[in-house]
Scaffold this motif. Structure first.
Motif, short mmCIF file in Angstrom:
data_model
loop_
_atom_site.label_atom_id
_atom_site.label_comp_id
_atom_site.label_asym_id
_atom_site.label_seq_id
_atom_site.Cartn_x
_atom_site.Cartn_y
_atom_site.Cartn_z
N TYR A 118 4.82 -1.44 -14.73
CA TYR A 118 4.00 -0.53 -13.91
C TYR A 118 2.73 -1.25 -13.45
O TYR A 118 2.34 -1.17 -12.28
CB TYR A 118 3.65 0.72 -14.72
CG TYR A 118 2.65 1.62 -14.03
CD1 TYR A 118 3.04 2.46 -12.99
CD2 TYR A 118 1.31 1.61 -14.41
CE1 TYR A 118 2.12 3.28 -12.35
CE2 TYR A 118 0.39 2.42 -13.78
CZ TYR A 118 0.79 3.25 -12.75
OH TYR A 118 -0.13 4.05 -12.12
N ARG A 119 2.09 -1.95 -14.37
CA ARG A 119 0.87 -2.68 -14.01
C ARG A 119 1.17 -3.79 -12.99
O ARG A 119 0.35 -4.07 -12.11
CB ARG A 119 0.20 -3.25 -15.25
CG ARG A 119 -0.48 -2.18 -16.08
CD ARG A 119 -1.20 -2.77 -17.26
NE ARG A 119 -2.05 -1.78 -17.90
CZ ARG A 119 -2.84 -2.05 -18.93
NH1 ARG A 119 -2.88 -3.27 -19.43
NH2 ARG A 119 -3.58 -1.10 -19.46
N GLN A 122 1.41 -2.09 -9.70
CA GLN A 122 0.07 -1.73 -9.23
C GLN A 122 -0.66 -2.95 -8.66
O GLN A 122 -1.37 -2.85 -7.66
CB GLN A 122 -0.76 -1.11 -10.37
CG GLN A 122 -0.23 0.23 -10.84
CD GLN A 122 -0.13 1.24 -9.72
OE1 GLN A 122 -1.11 1.51 -9.04
NE2 GLN A 122 1.05 1.79 -9.50
N TYR A 125 0.51 -3.55 -5.16
CA TYR A 125 -0.13 -2.61 -4.22
C TYR A 125 -1.56 -3.01 -3.91
O TYR A 125 -2.07 -2.73 -2.84
CB TYR A 125 -0.08 -1.18 -4.77
CG TYR A 125 1.31 -0.63 -4.89
CD1 TYR A 125 2.25 -0.79 -3.87
CD2 TYR A 125 1.71 0.04 -6.03
CE1 TYR A 125 3.54 -0.29 -3.99
CE2 TYR A 125 3.00 0.55 -6.16
CZ TYR A 125 3.91 0.37 -5.13
OH TYR A 125 5.18 0.87 -5.27
N GLN A 126 -2.19 -3.68 -4.86
CA GLN A 126 -3.57 -4.13 -4.66
C GLN A 126 -3.62 -5.51 -4.01
O GLN A 126 -4.70 -6.06 -3.80
CB GLN A 126 -4.32 -4.13 -5.99
CG GLN A 126 -4.49 -2.75 -6.57
CD GLN A 126 -5.01 -2.76 -8.00
OE1 GLN A 126 -5.22 -3.80 -8.60
NE2 GLN A 126 -5.22 -1.57 -8.55
#
Length: 183
Positions: A118-119, A122, A125-126
């Motif tokens: 999940y990280r 993320q 996405y960043q």
């Protein structure tokens, strides 16, 4: 009256009755019985989504429970609650603590891998591909450990490892080592 004795679920009631019989038959101390009651109450509250109550019961069980193996399951369940609440850093810490006491918890490795994955997503996405790869590599390591302990489980993780080129059939499975911590 303990929470678990108030449960209306047939399966939970049956488990409670059997557990009570075993607690009476097996030689246990008062402290061990109390720890188990708090643990059982925590599981009951957790299954009903009453996380604050579950945490309270688990913390009481932790104060009483001295057996490292039993403590590992309490810590694992606390980690589950923090995962459910989105507090991943705290969840990881509890999973680590559980594994320090019991290195044969494939479900803890799996949950840690899910958080790392999940990280990694993320980070994508960043726009930070380097960080995402580090998180994905850590997820892969945890999934390999989970699969080593439970080879017939985690089919999706096995597929992800193969698709991403992170699956290594010749990988040597080592015992749990604190040097692999990521927080």
């Amino acid at each position: 009256m303990p929470r678990s004795q108030r449960n209306d679920n047939f399966i939970d009631k049956t488990f409670t009755i059997l557990a009570d019989i075993l607690i009476r038959i097996l030689p246990t101390t008062k402290r061990e019985r109390e720890a188990f009651i708090y643990y059982r109450d925590g599981m009951s509250a957790q299954s009903e989504g009453e996380y604050a109550e579950a945490l309270g019961s688990y913390y009481k069980a932790m104060r009483l429970e001295i057996d490292s193996y039993d403590r590992s399951y309490i810590l694992y369940n606390i980690g589950l609650i923090h995962t459910s609440n989105g507090n991943h850093a705290k969840a990881l810490e509890y999973y680590f603590q559980a594994l320090e006491r019991n290195s044969f918890l494939p479900q803890a490795f799996n949950n840690m891998a899910v958080i790392c994955h999940y990280r990694g997503e993320q980070a994508i996405y960043q726009g930070d591909l380097e960080i995402s790869e580090a998180w994905f590599d850590q997820a892969a390591e945890y999934w390999r450990r989970a699969i080593a302990l439970s080879p017939d489980n985690y089919a999706e993780a096995q597929n992800w490892l193969k698709i991403t080129g992170r699956f290594s059939p010749s990988h040597r499975w080592e015992s749990w080592n604190n040097s692999t911590r990521v927080a």
